[in-house]
Scaffold this motif. Structure first.
Motif, PDB file in Angstrom:
ATOM      1  N   THR A  53      42.682   8.541  44.252  1.00  0.00           N
ATOM      2  CA  THR A  53      42.918   7.283  43.562  1.00  0.00           C
ATOM      3  C   THR A  53      43.061   7.485  42.057  1.00  0.00           C
ATOM      4  OG1 THR A  53      42.006   5.082  43.138  1.00  0.00           O
ATOM      5  CG2 THR A  53      40.435   6.876  43.359  1.00  0.00           C
ATOM      6  N   PHE A  54      43.884   6.623  41.454  1.00  0.00           N
ATOM      7  CA  PHE A  54      44.036   6.607  39.996  1.00  0.00           C
ATOM      8  C   PHE A  54      43.308   5.405  39.391  1.00  0.00           C
ATOM      9  CE2 PHE A  54      47.463   9.392  41.207  1.00  0.00           C
ATOM     10  CZ  PHE A  54      47.589  10.279  40.150  1.00  0.00           C
ATOM     11  N   ARG A  55      42.446   4.790  40.179  1.00  0.00           N
ATOM     12  CA  ARG A  55      41.787   3.566  39.750  1.00  0.00           C
ATOM     13  C   ARG A  55      40.977   3.771  38.479  1.00  0.00           C
ATOM     14  NH1 ARG A  55      36.881   1.048  40.620  1.00  0.00           N
ATOM     15  NH2 ARG A  55      36.123   2.821  41.857  1.00  0.00           N
ATOM     16  N   HIS A  56      40.336   4.911  38.354  1.00  0.00           N
ATOM     17  CA  HIS A  56      39.462   5.140  37.200  1.00  0.00           C
ATOM     18  C   HIS A  56      40.277   5.353  35.925  1.00  0.00           C
ATOM     19  CE1 HIS A  56      36.209   5.354  40.052  1.00  0.00           C
ATOM     20  NE2 HIS A  56      36.842   6.303  40.716  1.00  0.00           N
ATOM     21  N   TYR A  57      41.457   5.956  36.052  1.00  0.00           N
ATOM     22  CA  TYR A  57      42.320   6.095  34.886  1.00  0.00           C
ATOM     23  C   TYR A  57      42.864   4.738  34.460  1.00  0.00           C
ATOM     24  CZ  TYR A  57      42.232  11.164  35.408  1.00  0.00           C
ATOM     25  OH  TYR A  57      41.826  12.473  35.470  1.00  0.00           O
ATOM     26  N   VAL A  58      43.177   3.892  35.437  1.00  0.00           N
ATOM     27  CA  VAL A  58      43.635   2.536  35.110  1.00  0.00           C
ATOM     28  C   VAL A  58      42.509   1.746  34.466  1.00  0.00           C
ATOM     29  CG1 VAL A  58      44.500   0.379  36.085  1.00  0.00           C
ATOM     30  CG2 VAL A  58      45.338   2.564  36.968  1.00  0.00           C
ATOM     31  N   ARG A  59      41.288   1.916  34.971  1.00  0.00           N
ATOM     32  CA  ARG A  59      40.132   1.207  34.421  1.00  0.00           C
ATOM     33  C   ARG A  59      39.885   1.612  32.972  1.00  0.00           C
ATOM     34  NH1 ARG A  59      33.933   2.088  36.565  1.00  0.00           N
ATOM     35  NH2 ARG A  59      32.901   0.772  34.992  1.00  0.00           N
ATOM     36  N   ALA A  60      40.205   2.849  32.632  1.00  0.00           N
ATOM     37  CA  ALA A  60      40.004   3.307  31.251  1.00  0.00           C
ATOM     38  C   ALA A  60      40.894   2.555  30.265  1.00  0.00           C
ATOM     39  CB  ALA A  60      40.264   4.808  31.151  1.00  0.00           C
ATOM     40  N   GLY A  61      41.947   1.886  30.784  1.00  0.00           N
ATOM     41  CA  GLY A  61      42.807   1.101  29.915  1.00  0.00           C
ATOM     42  C   GLY A  61      42.309  -0.299  29.651  1.00  0.00           C
ATOM     43  N   ASP A  62      41.147  -0.674  30.204  1.00  0.00           N
ATOM     44  CA  ASP A  62      40.563  -1.978  29.914  1.00  0.00           C
ATOM     45  C   ASP A  62      40.316  -2.117  28.411  1.00  0.00           C
ATOM     46  OD1 ASP A  62      38.461  -2.282  32.886  1.00  0.00           O
ATOM     47  OD2 ASP A  62      40.614  -2.551  32.583  1.00  0.00           O
ATOM     48  N   PRO A  63      40.446  -3.325  27.872  1.00  0.00           N
ATOM     49  CA  PRO A  63      40.289  -3.506  26.414  1.00  0.00           C
ATOM     50  C   PRO A  63      38.977  -2.958  25.866  1.00  0.00           C
ATOM     51  CG  PRO A  63      41.197  -5.484  27.395  1.00  0.00           C
ATOM     52  CD  PRO A  63      40.850  -4.578  28.536  1.00  0.00           C
ATOM     53  N   VAL A  64      37.887  -3.050  26.658  1.00  0.00           N
ATOM     54  CA  VAL A  64      36.594  -2.567  26.164  1.00  0.00           C
ATOM     55  C   VAL A  64      36.649  -1.072  25.901  1.00  0.00           C
ATOM     56  CG1 VAL A  64      34.163  -2.259  26.743  1.00  0.00           C
ATOM     57  CG2 VAL A  64      35.322  -4.402  27.338  1.00  0.00           C
ATOM     58  N   TYR A  65      37.132  -0.316  26.866  1.00  0.00           N
ATOM     59  CA  TYR A  65      37.179   1.140  26.713  1.00  0.00           C
ATOM     60  C   TYR A  65      38.307   1.559  25.787  1.00  0.00           C
ATOM     61  CZ  TYR A  65      34.114   0.793  30.735  1.00  0.00           C
ATOM     62  OH  TYR A  65      33.084   0.455  31.577  1.00  0.00           O
ATOM     63  N   LEU A  66      39.415   0.813  25.793  1.00  0.00           N
ATOM     64  CA  LEU A  66      40.510   1.140  24.895  1.00  0.00           C
ATOM     65  C   LEU A  66      40.085   0.985  23.441  1.00  0.00           C
ATOM     66  CD1 LEU A  66      43.454   2.019  24.853  1.00  0.00           C
ATOM     67  CD2 LEU A  66      44.107  -0.404  24.870  1.00  0.00           C
ATOM     68  N   ASP A  67      39.314  -0.050  23.154  1.00  0.00           N
ATOM     69  CA  ASP A  67      38.799  -0.241  21.797  1.00  0.00           C
ATOM     70  C   ASP A  67      37.896   0.908  21.381  1.00  0.00           C
ATOM     71  OD1 ASP A  67      40.190  -2.577  21.533  1.00  0.00           O
ATOM     72  OD2 ASP A  67      38.476  -3.897  21.952  1.00  0.00           O
ATOM     73  N   ILE A  68      37.079   1.391  22.315  1.00  0.00           N
ATOM     74  CA  ILE A  68      36.179   2.503  21.991  1.00  0.00           C
ATOM     75  C   ILE A  68      36.984   3.777  21.744  1.00  0.00           C
ATOM     76  CG2 ILE A  68      34.316   3.955  22.857  1.00  0.00           C
ATOM     77  CD1 ILE A  68      33.266   1.535  24.368  1.00  0.00           C
ATOM     78  N   LEU A  70      40.110   3.921  20.603  1.00  0.00           N
ATOM     79  CA  LEU A  70      40.769   3.765  19.307  1.00  0.00           C
ATOM     80  C   LEU A  70      39.769   3.924  18.161  1.00  0.00           C
ATOM     81  CD1 LEU A  70      43.183   0.798  20.098  1.00  0.00           C
ATOM     82  CD2 LEU A  70      43.739   3.230  19.908  1.00  0.00           C
ATOM     83  N   LYS A  71      38.574   3.381  18.350  1.00  0.00           N
ATOM     84  CA  LYS A  71      37.562   3.525  17.312  1.00  0.00           C
ATOM     85  C   LYS A  71      37.145   4.978  17.147  1.00  0.00           C
ATOM     86  CE  LYS A  71      33.160   1.644  15.745  1.00  0.00           C
ATOM     87  NZ  LYS A  71      32.082   0.668  16.002  1.00  0.00           N
ATOM     88  N   SER A  72      37.047   5.702  18.261  1.00  0.00           N
ATOM     89  CA  SER A  72      36.694   7.128  18.192  1.00  0.00           C
ATOM     90  C   SER A  72      37.784   7.912  17.474  1.00  0.00           C
ATOM     91  CB  SER A  72      36.483   7.684  19.605  1.00  0.00           C
ATOM     92  OG  SER A  72      35.437   7.006  20.266  1.00  0.00           O
ATOM     93  N   LEU A  73      39.047   7.605  17.786  1.00  0.00           N
ATOM     94  CA  LEU A  73      40.154   8.272  17.103  1.00  0.00           C
ATOM     95  C   LEU A  73      40.127   7.978  15.606  1.00  0.00           C
ATOM     96  CD1 LEU A  73      43.018   7.622  19.671  1.00  0.00           C
ATOM     97  CD2 LEU A  73      42.067   9.851  19.067  1.00  0.00           C
ATOM     98  N   TRP A  74      39.860   6.726  15.252  1.00  0.00           N
ATOM     99  CA  TRP A  74      39.820   6.336  13.851  1.00  0.00           C
ATOM    100  C   TRP A  74      38.677   7.044  13.112  1.00  0.00           C
ATOM    101  CZ3 TRP A  74      41.403   4.911   9.383  1.00  0.00           C
ATOM    102  CH2 TRP A  74      40.540   4.352   8.454  1.00  0.00           C
ATOM    103  N   MET A  75      37.499   7.089  13.721  1.00  0.00           N
ATOM    104  CA  MET A  75      36.363   7.715  13.052  1.00  0.00           C
ATOM    105  C   MET A  75      36.557   9.215  12.948  1.00  0.00           C
ATOM    106  SD  MET A  75      33.187   5.455  14.575  1.00  0.00           S
ATOM    107  CE  MET A  75      31.995   6.069  13.384  1.00  0.00           C
ATOM    108  N   ALA A  76      37.154   9.829  13.974  1.00  0.00           N
ATOM    109  CA  ALA A  76      37.428  11.269  13.906  1.00  0.00           C
ATOM    110  C   ALA A  76      38.471  11.565  12.844  1.00  0.00           C
ATOM    111  CB  ALA A  76      37.886  11.771  15.269  1.00  0.00           C
ATOM    112  N   ALA A  77      39.511  10.718  12.743  1.00  0.00           N
ATOM    113  CA  ALA A  77      40.538  10.915  11.717  1.00  0.00           C
ATOM    114  C   ALA A  77      39.956  10.729  10.319  1.00  0.00           C
ATOM    115  CB  ALA A  77      41.699   9.952  11.954  1.00  0.00           C
ATOM    116  N   LEU A  78      39.130   9.699  10.146  1.00  0.00           N
ATOM    117  CA  LEU A  78      38.500   9.472   8.839  1.00  0.00           C
ATOM    118  C   LEU A  78      37.583  10.631   8.475  1.00  0.00           C
ATOM    119  CD1 LEU A  78      37.950   7.628   6.422  1.00  0.00           C
ATOM    120  CD2 LEU A  78      36.176   6.487   7.788  1.00  0.00           C
TER     121      LEU A  78
END
Length: 291
Positions: A53-68, A70-78
């Motif tokens: 199943t690819f359900r868990h990869y699809v679930r990772a696209g939920d706004p809650v996890y997507l925000d985390i 993006l925030k991780s990428l931003w903090m790592a870039a900063l």
């Protein structure tokens, strides 16, 4: 006469086989198991069925996890940007320091690696906490100046996480930068200065272009550990400062949702591969432009 290693297949195989077997058994195989888990389902407290199943990869696209993410990428870039701003002058100073001072300066840069990360993080907490050294020093100064002072909230927020990541990852950028800068042809710098260019212009137009491969490598070496950091945001951050590695840890330990944790882990690894591929593409383009 130097032996041709391309023809000496037997000795090469003898030398290469033990580390290759070690890496395969203790690196490739565990990663393959975790990767397989990302396509599975929990069918019991300790049982995972690989269903494809690819359900868990699809679930990772939920706004809650997507925000985390993006925030991780931003903090790592900063973090990487701040390490570059702080680390480049430090690497430049070490490069042009006298030989005796250079050895001591490099020792100071590598010294944090000899101390456990947990101990360094707790030491930083002692500095940043409400009754820590920073607030105590500012309070003492305010008292002598007759100014009212309220302790600053330096801990358990995004500021503390970024500061901790810079503190932890700065040597990862300084050392590759130093290695790149130390190989520069000093005669080019002298020629630039003799022709009337100032120090800042020489750094901008001579040093930075020539050291660009080392700069890119240092940025990548800094960005990847910062993106996957777990301990620093866990101890220094608050509820709104958690990064993706903290979410992965909760899936494996607290939620007991290993398939979803495995999917998040490999999404993080895919992002790492993309960063490495991007750095390789940029390096290849630069080599073709220099030909």
């Amino acid at each position: 006469m130097e032996e041709d290693w391309k023809r000496a297949k037997g000795p090469f195989a003898i030398i290469f086989s033990p580390p290759a077997f070690w890496l395969f058994l203790f690196f490739v195989v565990p990663l393959a198991i975790v990767w397989a888990y990302s396509f599975g389902e929990n069918v019991g407290p300790t049982t995972i069925e690989i269903s494809g199943t690819f359900r868990h990869y699809v679930r990772a696209g939920d706004p809650v996890y997507l925000d985390i993410f993006l925030k991780s990428l931003w903090m790592a870039a900063l973090t990487t940007l701040l390490c570059l701003i702080v680390g480049f002058p430090v690497a430049l100073a070490i490069t042009f320091a006298p030989d005796k001072a250079k050895a001591w300066l490099l020792l100071l840069i590598m010294l944090p690696f000899w101390t456990n990360l947990l101990i360094r993080t707790y030491a930083l907490m002692a500095v940043l906490r409400r009754e820590g050294y920073v607030n105590s020093g500012l309070g003492w100064l305010a008292e002598h100046l007759g100014i009212a002072f309220e302790p600053l909230p330096l801990l358990h927020n995004n500021f503390a996480v970024v500061l901790g990541l810079v503190y932890v990852n700065l040597p990862f950028l300084v050392l590759p930068l130093y290695a790149a800068l130390d190989r520069l042809d000093r005669s080019l710098l002298e020629a630039s200065l003799d022709l009337g260019a100032g120090h800042l212009r020489t750094i901008r137009e001579i040093v930075v272009p020539l050291a660009l491969p080392g700069i890119l490598s240092g940025l990548l070496i800094t960005f990847i550990p910062a993106l996957g950091s777990y301990l620093t945001p866990d101890l220094l951050g608050g509820p709104d400062s958690q990064m993706i590695a903290n979410v992965i840890e909760r899936q494996f330990k607290r939620a007991n949702d290993w398939p979803f944790g495995a999917a998040l882990s490999f999404i993080l690894m895919y992002l790492t591969f993309i960063a490495i591929a991007g750095q390789a593409v940029l390096a290849g383009r630069r080599r073709r432009m220099m030909r």
